[in-house]
Structure formats: C-alpha cells, structure tokens
Design a protein around this motif. Structure first.
Motif, PDB file in Angstrom:
ATOM      1  N   ALA A  60     -10.926  -1.234 -26.800  1.00  0.00           N
ATOM      2  CA  ALA A  60     -10.310  -2.702 -27.104  1.00  0.00           C
ATOM      3  C   ALA A  60      -9.127  -2.472 -27.932  1.00  0.00           C
ATOM      4  CB  ALA A  60     -11.427  -3.225 -28.178  1.00  0.00           C
ATOM      5  N   ASN A 105       3.330  -7.715 -25.185  1.00  0.00           N
ATOM      6  CA  ASN A 105       2.028  -7.707 -25.428  1.00  0.00           C
ATOM      7  C   ASN A 105       1.461  -9.426 -25.694  1.00  0.00           C
ATOM      8  OD1 ASN A 105       3.128  -8.517 -27.976  1.00  0.00           O
ATOM      9  ND2 ASN A 105       3.469  -6.423 -28.460  1.00  0.00           N
ATOM     10  N   THR A 106       0.220  -9.253 -25.939  1.00  0.00           N
ATOM     11  CA  THR A 106      -0.299 -10.657 -26.217  1.00  0.00           C
ATOM     12  C   THR A 106       0.313 -11.285 -27.495  1.00  0.00           C
ATOM     13  OG1 THR A 106      -2.386  -9.524 -25.412  1.00  0.00           O
ATOM     14  CG2 THR A 106      -2.425 -11.531 -27.005  1.00  0.00           C
ATOM     15  N   THR A 107       0.645 -10.333 -28.578  1.00  0.00           N
ATOM     16  CA  THR A 107       1.089 -11.099 -29.681  1.00  0.00           C
ATOM     17  C   THR A 107       2.608 -11.817 -29.359  1.00  0.00           C
ATOM     18  OG1 THR A 107       0.254  -9.366 -30.974  1.00  0.00           O
ATOM     19  CG2 THR A 107       1.999 -10.420 -31.900  1.00  0.00           C
ATOM     20  N   HIS A 157      -8.188 -13.023 -33.670  1.00  0.00           N
ATOM     21  CA  HIS A 157      -7.427 -11.567 -34.135  1.00  0.00           C
ATOM     22  C   HIS A 157      -5.968 -12.288 -34.793  1.00  0.00           C
ATOM     23  CE1 HIS A 157      -4.182  -8.601 -33.335  1.00  0.00           C
ATOM     24  NE2 HIS A 157      -4.999  -7.622 -33.209  1.00  0.00           N
ATOM     25  N   SER A 169      -3.012 -12.128 -34.570  1.00  0.00           N
ATOM     26  CA  SER A 169      -2.007 -12.654 -33.553  1.00  0.00           C
ATOM     27  C   SER A 169      -2.178 -14.059 -33.280  1.00  0.00           C
ATOM     28  CB  SER A 169      -1.968 -11.832 -32.549  1.00  0.00           C
ATOM     29  OG  SER A 169      -1.444 -10.282 -32.852  1.00  0.00           O
ATOM     30  N   THR A 226      -9.443 -17.373 -28.496  1.00  0.00           N
ATOM     31  CA  THR A 226      -9.625 -16.072 -27.782  1.00  0.00           C
ATOM     32  C   THR A 226     -10.902 -16.343 -26.742  1.00  0.00           C
ATOM     33  OG1 THR A 226     -10.193 -13.773 -27.796  1.00  0.00           O
ATOM     34  CG2 THR A 226     -11.286 -14.997 -29.337  1.00  0.00           C
ATOM     35  N   VAL A 254     -12.569 -13.460 -25.692  1.00  0.00           N
ATOM     36  CA  VAL A 254     -13.671 -12.791 -26.252  1.00  0.00           C
ATOM     37  C   VAL A 254     -13.108 -12.007 -27.636  1.00  0.00           C
ATOM     38  CG1 VAL A 254     -14.555 -10.426 -25.950  1.00  0.00           C
ATOM     39  CG2 VAL A 254     -14.054 -11.507 -23.729  1.00  0.00           C
ATOM     40  N   ASN A 291     -12.585  -9.643 -30.484  1.00  0.00           N
ATOM     41  CA  ASN A 291     -12.271  -8.077 -30.496  1.00  0.00           C
ATOM     42  C   ASN A 291     -13.108  -7.403 -31.627  1.00  0.00           C
ATOM     43  OD1 ASN A 291     -10.793  -9.362 -32.469  1.00  0.00           O
ATOM     44  ND2 ASN A 291      -9.628  -7.527 -32.722  1.00  0.00           N
ATOM     45  N   ASP A 324      -6.004 -16.546 -25.631  1.00  0.00           N
ATOM     46  CA  ASP A 324      -5.848 -15.135 -25.982  1.00  0.00           C
ATOM     47  C   ASP A 324      -6.699 -14.391 -25.143  1.00  0.00           C
ATOM     48  OD1 ASP A 324      -5.721 -12.581 -27.136  1.00  0.00           O
ATOM     49  OD2 ASP A 324      -6.056 -13.163 -29.274  1.00  0.00           O
ATOM     50  N   ALA A 380      -6.297 -11.190 -24.376  1.00  0.00           N
ATOM     51  CA  ALA A 380      -6.308  -9.605 -24.950  1.00  0.00           C
ATOM     52  C   ALA A 380      -7.548  -8.817 -24.549  1.00  0.00           C
ATOM     53  CB  ALA A 380      -5.795  -9.228 -26.342  1.00  0.00           C
ATOM     54  N   GLN A 381      -8.724  -9.468 -24.818  1.00  0.00           N
ATOM     55  CA  GLN A 381      -9.963  -8.611 -24.454  1.00  0.00           C
ATOM     56  C   GLN A 381     -10.659  -9.248 -23.335  1.00  0.00           C
ATOM     57  OE1 GLN A 381     -10.481  -5.965 -25.940  1.00  0.00           O
ATOM     58  NE2 GLN A 381      -9.241  -6.100 -27.902  1.00  0.00           N
ATOM     59  N   SER A 390      -2.481  -8.281 -22.798  1.00  0.00           N
ATOM     60  CA  SER A 390      -1.962  -7.201 -22.860  1.00  0.00           C
ATOM     61  C   SER A 390      -1.851  -6.093 -22.019  1.00  0.00           C
ATOM     62  CB  SER A 390      -2.042  -6.427 -24.048  1.00  0.00           C
ATOM     63  OG  SER A 390      -1.888  -7.278 -25.296  1.00  0.00           O
ATOM     64  N   HIS A 429      -1.266  -2.711 -21.828  1.00  0.00           N
ATOM     65  CA  HIS A 429      -1.852  -1.746 -22.502  1.00  0.00           C
ATOM     66  C   HIS A 429      -3.270  -1.561 -22.638  1.00  0.00           C
ATOM     67  CE1 HIS A 429      -2.428  -2.689 -26.702  1.00  0.00           C
ATOM     68  NE2 HIS A 429      -1.527  -3.759 -26.397  1.00  0.00           N
ATOM     69  N   LYS A 430      -4.103  -2.792 -22.557  1.00  0.00           N
ATOM     70  CA  LYS A 430      -5.299  -2.984 -22.824  1.00  0.00           C
ATOM     71  C   LYS A 430      -6.071  -2.786 -21.496  1.00  0.00           C
ATOM     72  CE  LYS A 430      -5.328  -5.550 -27.028  1.00  0.00           C
ATOM     73  NZ  LYS A 430      -5.749  -4.510 -28.311  1.00  0.00           N
TER      74      LYS A 430
HETATM   75  C1  LIG Z   1      -8.359 -10.559 -29.319  1.00  0.00           C
HETATM   76  C2  LIG Z   1      -6.768 -10.012 -29.427  1.00  0.00           C
HETATM   77  N1  LIG Z   1      -5.709 -10.666 -29.679  1.00  0.00           N
HETATM   78  C3  LIG Z   1      -4.670 -10.151 -29.648  1.00  0.00           C
HETATM   79  C4  LIG Z   1      -4.493  -8.816 -29.730  1.00  0.00           C
HETATM   80  C5  LIG Z   1      -3.179  -8.444 -30.076  1.00  0.00           C
HETATM   81  O1  LIG Z   1      -2.794  -7.498 -28.840  1.00  0.00           O
HETATM   82  P1  LIG Z   1      -1.272  -6.798 -28.795  1.00  0.00           P
HETATM   83  O2  LIG Z   1      -1.246  -5.785 -29.966  1.00  0.00           O
HETATM   84  O3  LIG Z   1      -1.219  -5.782 -27.595  1.00  0.00           O
HETATM   85  O4  LIG Z   1      -0.492  -7.755 -29.047  1.00  0.00           O
HETATM   86  C6  LIG Z   1      -5.710  -8.067 -29.691  1.00  0.00           C
HETATM   87  C7  LIG Z   1      -5.362  -6.578 -29.958  1.00  0.00           C
HETATM   88  O5  LIG Z   1      -6.259  -5.901 -30.054  1.00  0.00           O
HETATM   89  C8  LIG Z   1      -6.820  -8.655 -29.451  1.00  0.00           C
HETATM   90  O6  LIG Z   1      -7.904  -7.847 -29.615  1.00  0.00           O
END
Ligand SMILES: Cc1ncc(COP(=O)(O)O)c(C=O)c1O
Length: 402
Positions: free
Chosen positions: A24, A87-89, A114, A116, A162, A164, A166, A191, A193-194, A214, A216-217
C-alpha cells in the motif's frame, strides 16, 4: 490459470528473501517496466513534443502512447483525459488549485482520507473562505449514503473521497456518492491511490470528474502518476503550472494554451517514468484485473483470518471480507506498532508499515489509537506461504508481551 511462481520471477527483489507486505506504500516493479525505462535511456533519450529529430519523435510517440494505455486501463475515452503527474498528491493538489473557489463554496470529504486528500481541502477552505464538511464513518470504515445526502447541497462545489482507505482497507461507494454529488451540480474527485492498483477501474461507470492515482503503487516507476480529467472539466480547469510545452501561441500581450493534456504538463515531464507507467498498465492488463482481484481475495482472507485467531491482536476495518482489500491494520495489544514492525523486519525479514499511515484524523478520531497501527498490505505476487510466515511471526511476538 496463471502461476504465481512464474509471475514472481518478473520481480527480481522477491528473490532476495524479503517478505514484502508494504504494497500500500509502494508496490514492487517488474523487470518489464524497468526494461521499458532502460529502453528510453538507451535507445531514444530525448525531450518530448519539442524536437524534429528522430529521437525526439520516437520519445514523443512512446510518451503519447503511455497516455493512451493509461486511458484504456481506467476506461477513459481518450489520451486527452490523462495528465501525467508524479503521484496522487500532485493530482489532488492540481484539482485544489485549478478552481476559482468562492467564499461560501462547500467542499465535502471524509474521515477516511489520507492527508493528501485532507489537508489540501483544509487549506483551500482557509484560503478562500469555503466550508469543509467531513463525513464520518463507523468504526469499520463504513460510510453512510444518507450522510452524504444530508451534507451535499447546491452550494457544494466538490466531493473528494478515496475509493479505498489506506488504513482500514474498506471500499467506499464512490459511484453512488458521485451520483448524489452530480444531482447538486458538484464535481467529484476520487483518490484512486489504493483503488486503481487493486480494483477494476472504469471512470465512465463511476462517473467521477477527476481521478488521481500513483504509478508507484501499481508496478510503475517512482515519480509516475496520473490525474484523469473528465471531458466536461477539461476546458474549465486552470493548469497548476504553465510554461514550456503548455502553449499553442504566445504574443507580447498574452498566450493561448495548447489542447489537453499538453496544456497541463508544463516543462519537461517525467518521460521515462510515464513511459514506465504505460508498461505497468500493460502488465496489469495482461494479467487482468480479475486475476489481481481474485489473488488478493485469497490473500486477504488468509491474512485476516490468520491474525484474527491470535489472542492479543486487534484488527481494524471491515469484518466482512467482501468489503475490504488486502490492507490489514492491526495492533499487538500492549506493544508499540513501530516496535512490532521493527521486530518483524529485523528478526523475520518481513516488511510492513507502522504508525499513522498519513491518516491522522482516522487514526485519532475513528480508531482512537494515537500511536497508530501495524499495516500489512498485499499484492497479487504475494503468496499464501508469505502470509502464513507473517501470521506465525506475529503469534511468536505476542507471546513476548506480558
Ligand atoms: C489513499 C491514499 N491517497 C493518497 C496517497 C498519496 O500517494 P502519493 O504519496 O503517491 O502521492 C496515498 C499513499 O499512500 C494513499 O494511500
């Protein structure tokens, strides 16, 4: 049926003896993605969308192809909807800075987010005098649609949530919430990311206006990510940055922006990373997301049930396994989560995450565990044997806590 042992050969790090259960935070990267990045550096290393020479043409072609592959992967209508991000952020911050917020506008988010997708909205609210509504969840992370019906009104400009959590691994009803938001003319930012790495994603079906995720995930390189922008918003949002690469024309008086997505990708982009993200999507598409989801169901069940059987372990998140992904947060009662994670790493070579997982509102308000949790998170390449190793290790560690 795909053989997981064959798949694992694509991930050289897995041959180094680590049990990697911190997916994650960031997934591993298969050799195919690494090779694609190396191909760029060794065969057509040049800037994109600028040069007339062959290398630049080839790099541009691959870079554009990556947009199309990502679009196809999430069900977007075209590459124009795909803005490469790091990235997501960055994607979430893009949305926060691309609207002309007015005093009194309402933004709705949730307690599950998260940082972000949380502090970004606190900042917008403070800067522009907007109202921020935070929808609460129950202890397992369930959100209630009626709570959204109550807070979303005609003043609501954006609902940001989101897919999911995290921390809890719970899946939220994004599509249903998007429908409530749209009835009031509000935009929806998912969001992802997950969500995107683990669940089939179809932006047309969910109806979201923005989706940030993202690379990278989801097997991609670090520094890769994406913001999907729906057709209806493509010409209504301000680019986060402007400059080289974003214009159709410039005069002494002004400038005309290029067509999307170029208008949103200022300066030299993360070319190798974006091409790598395209390759990661190709890899997942070849496996199929059905396969990814089915592997993770098996692993989640084993992980959840294995940890549940241990005395002195508290697990967080949904007890109904159909409502969650392979993100399992837990605590060994009486033990600091960082100590538990450190012991798992140093004595058992098992990598997990510990702490607040960048979700302090959830950790403090919902779980009431200011020290945070230990979090094990799976991906399709993990094995049942690895899950068993974690469960056995946790069992041994609990015996040391008096
Ligand atoms: C739900 C969620 N949103 C946003 C992020 C931020 O992702 P990133 O660090 O790749 O921007 C994460 C990272 O763990 C996340 O789990």
């Amino acid at each position: 049926m795909l053989d997981v042992e064959e798949i694992r050969k694509d991930f050289p790090i897995l041959g180094k003896g680590v049990v990697y259960l911190d997916n994650a935070a960031s997934s591993l990267t298969p050799q195919q993605v690494v090779d694609k990045e190396v191909e760029f550096y060794q065969e057509y290393r040049a800037n994109v969308e600028r040069g007339i020479h062959k290398f630049s043409q080839k790099a541009s072609e691959e870079y554009e192809k990556a947009h199309s592959i990502v679009a196809d992967f999430i069900g977007a209508s075209s590459a124009d909807n795909i803005v490469m991000m790091k990235n997501t952020t960055e994607g979430i911050n893009f949305v926060a800075n691309s609207h002309d917020w007015k005093k009194g506008d309402k933004i709705v988010t949730t307690i599950l987010e998260h940082h972000s997708n949380f502090i970004t909205w606190i900042r917008v609210a403070k800067r522009h005098g907007c109202t921020l509504e935070i929808v609460k969840a129950d202890e397992e992370g369930h959100l209630s649609l009626s709570d959204f019906e109550k807070v979303i009104d005609d003043r609501t400009r954006l609902v940001a949530l989101t897919r999911v959590s995290n921390v809890l691994g719970c899946i939220t009803p994004v599509k249903e919430i998007a429908s409530i938001a749209h009835e009031h003319g509000a935009l929806v930012l998912e969001d992802g990311a997950q969500g995107v790495p683990h669940l089939k994603t179809d932006v047309k079906d969910s109806g979201v206006d923005f989706l940030a995720f993202s690379g990278h995930k989801m097997l991609g390189p670090t520094g890769s990510g994406c913001l999907y922008i729906a057709d209806s918003s493509l010409y209504n949002v301000e680019p986060l940055c402007i400059g080289g690469g974003t214009i159709a024309d410039v005069s002494l008086e002004g400038y005309e922006l290029a067509e999307p997505p170029l208008r949103f990708e200022a300066g030299t982009p993360a070319i190798a990373q974006s091409i790598g993200l395209g390759e990661a999507c190709k890899y997942l598409k070849r496996l199929t997301m059905d396969y990814v989801e089915s592997r993770e169901k098996i692993l989640t069940k084993r992980l959840f049930e294995g940890l549940s059987e241990i005395d002195n372990v508290t697990i967080y998140g949904p007890s109904n396994l159909n409502e969650r992904l392979g993100i399992v947060s837990f605590n060994i009662n009486g033990m600091n989560p960082h100590d538990a994670a450190l012991t798992l790493d140093s004595e058992y070579n098992i990598a997990v995450r510990s702490g607040h997982h960048c979700a302090l509102p959830l950790i403090k308000e919902l779980l009431k565990m200011p020290g945070g949790t230990v979090r094990a998170s799976t991906y399709f390449y993990n094995t049942v044997e690895e899950i068993d190793l974690l469960v056995e290790a946790v069992k041994e560690i609990t015996k040391r806590v008096s």
